[in-house]
Design an enzyme around this catalytic site. Sequence first.
Site, PDB file in Angstrom:
ATOM      1  N   ARG A  87       0.818  -1.207   0.000  1.00 31.20           N
ATOM      2  CA  ARG A  87       0.000   0.000   0.000  1.00 31.20           C
ATOM      3  C   ARG A  87       0.854   1.261   0.000  1.00 31.20           C
ATOM      4  NH1 ARG A  87      -5.055  -1.856   1.915  1.00 31.20           N
ATOM      5  NH2 ARG A  87      -6.578  -0.203   2.023  1.00 31.20           N
ATOM      6  N   ARG A 126     -21.820  -0.297   1.623  1.00 28.23           N
ATOM      7  CA  ARG A 126     -21.321  -1.672   1.804  1.00 28.23           C
ATOM      8  C   ARG A 126     -21.849  -2.315   3.087  1.00 28.23           C
ATOM      9  NH1 ARG A 126     -15.072  -2.714   1.374  1.00 28.23           N
ATOM     10  NH2 ARG A 126     -15.003  -0.992   2.857  1.00 28.23           N
ATOM     11  N   ARG A 159     -18.923  -1.658   8.191  1.00 31.53           N
ATOM     12  CA  ARG A 159     -17.592  -1.515   8.791  1.00 31.53           C
ATOM     13  C   ARG A 159     -17.463  -0.168   9.494  1.00 31.53           C
ATOM     14  NH1 ARG A 159     -13.192  -3.323   4.301  1.00 31.53           N
ATOM     15  NH2 ARG A 159     -12.239  -1.380   4.965  1.00 31.53           N
ATOM     16  N   ARG A 170      -9.408   7.901   4.360  1.00 29.14           N
ATOM     17  CA  ARG A 170      -8.840   6.761   3.621  1.00 29.14           C
ATOM     18  C   ARG A 170      -8.511   7.172   2.182  1.00 29.14           C
ATOM     19  NH1 ARG A 170     -13.469   2.712   4.422  1.00 29.14           N
ATOM     20  NH2 ARG A 170     -12.303   1.357   3.011  1.00 29.14           N
TER      21      ARG A 170
END
Length: 213
Positions: A87, A126, A159, A170
Amino acid sequence: MNLILFGPPGVGKGTQGSRLSTEFNVAHLAMGDILRAAVRDATAAGLQARQYMDAGQLVPDAVVVAMIEERILAGNGQDFLLDGFPRNVAQAEALDAMLAKNGLSIGRIVFMDAPEESLLKRLCGRLICRACGFGFHRQYSPPLKAGCCDRCGGELYQRDDDREDVIANRLEVYNEQTAPLLEFYQHRNGFLKIDAGGEMEAVYAALKEAVSN
Ligand code: AP5
């Protein structure tokens, strides 16, 4: 063949990586899932990782590099698909060194890209099954029965890091730290970029073609 899938949060690495790894019979090593399991089990690494994950920041390189190396070596030679690792450039360099040390290599590096507007919609909607980890989306792939997993009947949850403020962090971390991986990888053999902004089946077809050729 070993593979890397990389791209921004919500681009579909987990959804498509899971399907691809089943079809091609490779181990799906999803860094986020590995970390969430460590947090849930309150391991030493999990305790260290939690505060970073809750804030949408990257967990320190030393922690994730050790965890992924352990998982790769535990596969005893089974091919693997890396999702969410590396990442940043330091992790990519550590991966190169680890693979060379163990006589391994990567055959395909696939960069999945989609517009930020789509990423936000995907992340905000999500839902994940607490029991089997299967993913749904409130709008794009809703469960047959609200709050309940179609596969195993488990409870669906959102989440903690899929809150709008954490998603913004993020995406910022992605742009600053992960996007430079494109420059790092784009001239390597096996590098491919796919448009992951379309519908699920179209993205899977593009990914499958990228991996098969
Ligand atoms: P991680 O779990 O890896 O999160 P991420 O990279 O932000 O990726 P996501 O899981 O959010 O998205 P995805 O691309 O897998 O999308 P998905 O398929 O679920 O990491 C979480 C945290 O762990 C990080 O913030 C960091 O703290 C830490 N961490 C992880 N790796 C690390 C590392 N290497 N170093 C340091 N720290 C690390 O899809 C999203 C939604 O969209 C789903 O609902 C899905 O159904 C839907 N969807 C997918 N594709 C489509 C489509 N084509 N059309 C419509 N809907 C779609």
